[in-house]
Design a protein around this motif. Structure first.
Motif, short mmCIF file in Angstrom:
data_model
loop_
_atom_site.label_atom_id
_atom_site.label_comp_id
_atom_site.label_asym_id
_atom_site.label_seq_id
_atom_site.Cartn_x
_atom_site.Cartn_y
_atom_site.Cartn_z
N GLU A 16 81.66 -43.19 -104.09
CA GLU A 16 81.17 -43.24 -105.49
C GLU A 16 81.23 -41.84 -106.00
O GLU A 16 81.60 -41.87 -107.54
CB GLU A 16 79.81 -43.97 -105.58
CG GLU A 16 79.84 -45.47 -105.15
CD GLU A 16 78.32 -45.95 -104.82
OE1 GLU A 16 78.12 -47.09 -104.91
OE2 GLU A 16 77.27 -45.18 -105.11
N GLY A 98 73.09 -47.74 -109.36
CA GLY A 98 73.72 -48.47 -110.13
C GLY A 98 74.55 -47.82 -111.23
O GLY A 98 74.08 -46.87 -111.69
N ASP A 99 75.61 -48.54 -111.84
CA ASP A 99 76.01 -48.06 -113.15
C ASP A 99 76.63 -46.52 -113.29
O ASP A 99 76.10 -45.66 -113.90
CB ASP A 99 75.33 -48.41 -114.23
CG ASP A 99 75.88 -48.20 -115.57
OD1 ASP A 99 77.10 -48.15 -115.72
OD2 ASP A 99 75.32 -48.34 -116.88
N ARG A 126 70.53 -56.94 -109.75
CA ARG A 126 71.69 -56.80 -109.58
C ARG A 126 72.40 -58.17 -109.26
O ARG A 126 72.05 -58.41 -108.22
CB ARG A 126 72.23 -55.43 -109.09
CG ARG A 126 71.69 -54.07 -109.68
CD ARG A 126 72.01 -53.21 -108.79
NE ARG A 126 71.29 -51.87 -109.00
CZ ARG A 126 71.25 -50.93 -108.11
NH1 ARG A 126 71.98 -50.69 -107.15
NH2 ARG A 126 70.53 -49.83 -108.65
N GLU A 130 79.74 -53.83 -109.00
CA GLU A 130 80.29 -52.87 -110.11
C GLU A 130 81.70 -52.30 -109.71
O GLU A 130 81.98 -51.59 -108.52
CB GLU A 130 79.45 -51.77 -110.20
CG GLU A 130 79.93 -50.52 -111.26
CD GLU A 130 78.99 -49.32 -111.41
OE1 GLU A 130 79.10 -48.47 -112.18
OE2 GLU A 130 78.11 -49.24 -110.34
#
Length: 286
Positions: A16, A98-99, A126, A130
């Motif tokens: 990420e 998240g996001d 969620r 993603e």
């Protein structure tokens, strides 16, 4: 804006961070080493143990002390599960797990408007995986492909379900597309990773399991080595072994979780296998 990122924790966090790096570059920003002067510093945290929490705090305190005029943003599992503790640190941006694309936009807002921003959602709400850009920056031969997020095993004492929410899976067509793109970029090895990849497909409810995904990914890039991240022992069925053995570019290396060789301890940990079952699983895999 020049941005530096410090990453703690697992391969998913590393993945990420790479995705955030690519998003920053795509939006016209530049990257710096964490030891260098920068306009903004991102700390991508871990919270799997109390020691992880402490390390996250130490990194945050360190960058605040060394760079008092910079924007400090914190994301990852620590603020997702301990937001009150992170608020006390006085950082400019607090976000969870998240996001990631939205997080970069919030970083820009925090820097431009000189104000504190907080964006913590409820992970169990969620429902959609993603999709982030796979791979890494130029010059790396190994890329990571995140195919799953979340966990519902609820092992005793484990905080991960509360940090990551329910299982969400990357659909096979998208995984194949990203695999082909990574192969075209010249990567020679792809690590299939996730929070709990053994549960891949659970949410898709179409009967597909991890071995179906692996067959598709291996076929999409036959000249690229495909390596698996950590697996739950229950993944290793006879069908999995038979089909995995037929994949010539699947690396014959498997990291199987084993918390204890004591059945009573495994029961207390809410692990769903016994020592004898684990022994049989390893024998079948060999």
């Amino acid at each position: 804006m020049k941005v530096a990122i410090y990453t703690l924790g697992c391969k998913v966090n590393q993945y990420e961070t790479q995705a955030m790096e690519q998003e920053l570059l795509a939006r016209g920003h530049t990257l710096a080493e964490f030891s260098e002067e920068a306009d903004a510093y991102i700390v991508n945290t871990c919270s799997v143990t109390a020691v992880s929490d402490q390390k996250s705090r130490q990194v945050i305190h360190g960058v605040q002390r060394k760079h008092p005029g910079a924007v400090v943003a914190v994301c990852g599992c620590y603020p997702q599960t301990h937001v009150d503790d992170v608020r006390k640190l006085g950082v400019d941006l607090i976000a969870g797990t998240g996001d990631r694309t939205g997080f970069i936009r919030l970083l820009e807002e925090a820097a431009a408007e000189k104000r504190q921003i907080e964006a913590i959602d409820q992970p169990f709400e969620r429902r959609v995986f993603e999709v982030l850009p796979a791979g890494g920056l130029e010059g790396r031969t190994r890329a990571m492909l995140k195919v799953e997020d979340g966990c519902v095993n609820f092992c005793t004492y484990c905080i991960i379900p509360y940090a990551r929410g329910r299982v969400r899976s990357l659909p096979i067509p998208t995984a194949v597309e990203q695999t082909r793109a990574l192969a075209a970029e010249g990567y020679r090895e792809i690590v299939v990773t996730g929070i709990e990849i053994s549960s891949w497909g659970q949410d898709l409810k179409n009967g597909e399991t991890l071995i179906d995904l692996l067959e598709a990914v291996c076929a999409a890039a036959p000249a690229v080595r495909i390596r698996l991240g950590s697996l739950e022992p229950r993944t290793i069925t006879e069908d999995f072994c038979r089909r995995a053995a037929a994949l010539p570019n699947l690396c014959p290396q498997f990291h199987l979780s084993l918390q204890s060789g004591c059945d009573a301890t495994l029961r207390r940990m809410n692990r769903h296998y016994t020592a004898d079952e684990y022994r049989t699983i390893v024998r079948n895999l060999r």
